[in-house]
Structures are given as C-alpha cells and as structure tokens.
Design an enzyme around this catalytic site. Structure first.
Site, short mmCIF file in Angstrom:
data_model
loop_
_atom_site.label_atom_id
_atom_site.label_comp_id
_atom_site.label_asym_id
_atom_site.label_seq_id
_atom_site.Cartn_x
_atom_site.Cartn_y
_atom_site.Cartn_z
N ASP A 15 0.86 -0.88 0.10
CA ASP A 15 0.06 0.13 0.31
C ASP A 15 0.80 1.13 -0.08
O ASP A 15 2.03 1.45 0.54
CB ASP A 15 -1.29 -0.05 1.16
CG ASP A 15 -2.38 0.91 0.83
OD1 ASP A 15 -2.59 1.49 0.14
OD2 ASP A 15 -2.58 1.43 2.03
N ASN B 114 -9.98 -2.04 -6.58
CA ASN B 114 -9.23 -1.39 -7.32
C ASN B 114 -9.71 -0.66 -8.68
O ASN B 114 -9.68 -0.42 -9.57
CB ASN B 114 -7.50 -2.18 -7.13
CG ASN B 114 -7.16 -1.96 -6.61
OD1 ASN B 114 -5.92 -2.55 -6.09
ND2 ASN B 114 -7.01 -1.03 -5.69
#
Length: 258
Positions: free
Chosen positions: A37, A85
């Site tokens: 991340d 995503n």
C-alpha cells in the site's frame, strides 16, 4: 551528500547488517502475505506521476522477493490488485494491467526464476481480467508449475469475501450434484474450494503505508496470522524495514487461538 547524511547512511547500513545476522539465528515465517500500500501517496510526496509510483512499487516487489530468498522464506503472497481497485479510473486500471502483464513477461526471462526454481501462482477471479493478461498468467504458471523451491503468489482481481463466496457457490453445486456430502464438510475440505487451497496459511501479514487493516486480503487464511504494520509507503519500504518486521514476528508467541 553532506557528511552527516553519509554518517547516517553508514550507521543505518551497520544496523541493517547486525539485524540481518540476528534474524538469521531464529525461525523465520514460512509464508508472508504483503499488502503493498502507498504507491500513489508516495508519488504525490516526491512529485512524480501516480503511474511512476506504481512502477516504483513493482520494482519494490522484485527487491522483496530477493530479501525473502536471502532469509529462506519460502512463500510470499503480494496483494497486487484487489477487486476494489476496479473503482479507480479506467486509465489507471489499464495502466496497472499492462504494468502487471509486462512484469510477468519479464519474469519469463529472469534467470533468478529458473536458478531458484520459483513457482509463480496467481490467485483471484481471473475471469474479470483482460484476455491478454489471462494469457500471460497462464504461460507463466505453466512455465513454473514444476518449480518447488520458492513460491511467489500474486493476488490479482482478488477479494477475500469474493473468494469465500465463490467457494460456497462451488460447494453448493457439488453438493447438489452429489459430488460432496455436506455433512462431511470441514475446514480442510472447505479450503480446497478456495482459489488455491494448497497454499499454506500466512504466518505473517505485513502492510505498508501506516494503514492498520487487512482490507479484504486472505480473510479465511489469516485467522491466526501475525500482523505487522509499517508506516512507510510501499516504494520506500527498505530492507531494514523488512528485517524489523521479521524480527518483530520472531519475538511473538503464536497461540493459534489457544
């Protein structure tokens, strides 16, 4: 670079080497799951495009694989592209898919894959990925399917809830078709309905960027995993940061619910 910066870098390198030798003395996790991340926030911080941030993130994956092999950590799973995503802009999603595709094609030419006999596996709902990427994934998996020294897993088009839901659907179909006695279903049988039930549960799940949550990653498999959160963004994640995570894991007593 100033003298003070050089001294700081030297001290950091010395500490890294000391910690590396300390970590080697104790058992390491067999399987690490990593939530990579912070690529976009890193890019904004250093004044580059988000796409360049993703490229830096891809390069960091390659580094971390080397670190894992150095410590004889046999299995690593990277959370590369989640089902969530897909909510990003079409342009970013398209860039990421081509970046992943090119990374897989590079793996096919990477001598480290063959020298270290790295088995490459993708977990996720592959049907939602572009056809060109599915084809490349198939080639990589077929090329490395008999390699068994190390295992590199990429979670792409992956969501933990979706994985469990898909498993339940397949179980239901098998039960209705008479292929499964539902009364005999247990945890071990259930896990074989996951995207790849042969992969051992992760001993350690590591997340970068300072966020302290697992974000739909390996929900079934992480029931007894140790968690470690690093404050740095993924492209900035250093070998020293990695060693600190392993060292922290080694200092814990795993109870597995007992």
């Amino acid at each position: 670079m100033s003298v003070s910066n050089k001294l700081g870098d030297l001290a950091s390198k010395v500490y890294e080497n000391v910690l590396l030798e300390e970590v080697k003395k104790y058992p390491r996790p067999r399987h690490i799951g990593i939530i990579t991340d912070g690529n976009r926030r890193y890019a904004r911080n250093v004044g580059i495009s988000e796409n360049e941030g993703h490229v830096k993130g891809k390069e960091k994956v390659e580094e971390v694989v080397d670190w894992c092999m150095e410590l004889d950590i046999r299995i690593v799973t990277f959370y590369a592209f989640s089902t969530e995503n897909f909510r990003r802009s079409p342009e970013e999603v398209d860039f990421l898919f081509h970046l992943i595709d090119n990374a897989f094609k590079s793996l096919l030419k990477d001598e480290r894959v063959y020298k270290n006999r790295i088995n490459v596996k993708v977990i996720g709902n592959l049907s939602i990925l572009p056809a060109y990427l599915r084809q490349t994934i198939h080639i990589v998996e077929e090329t490395t399917k008999n390699f068994n020294n190390y295992q590199l897993n990429l979670a792409i088009g992956y969501g933990g809830r979706e994985e469990i839901l898909d498993a339940i659907k397949r179980i239901t179909r098998d039960a209705m078709d008479g292929k499964l006695n539902i009364d005999e279903l247990d945890e071990e049988k259930f896990r074989m309905y996951l995207y790849d039930g042969r992969i051992p549960d992760p001993d350690l799940i590591l997340r970068t960027s300072g966020e302290e949550r697992i974000s739909n990653f390996l929900l079934w498999q992480s029931a007894y995993s140790e968690l470690y959160f690093s404050d740095v963004y993924w492209p900035e994640f250093s070998k020293l940061d990695f060693l600190r995570a392993i060292y922290s894991y080694q200092r814990r007593q795993r109870r597995f619910g007992r």
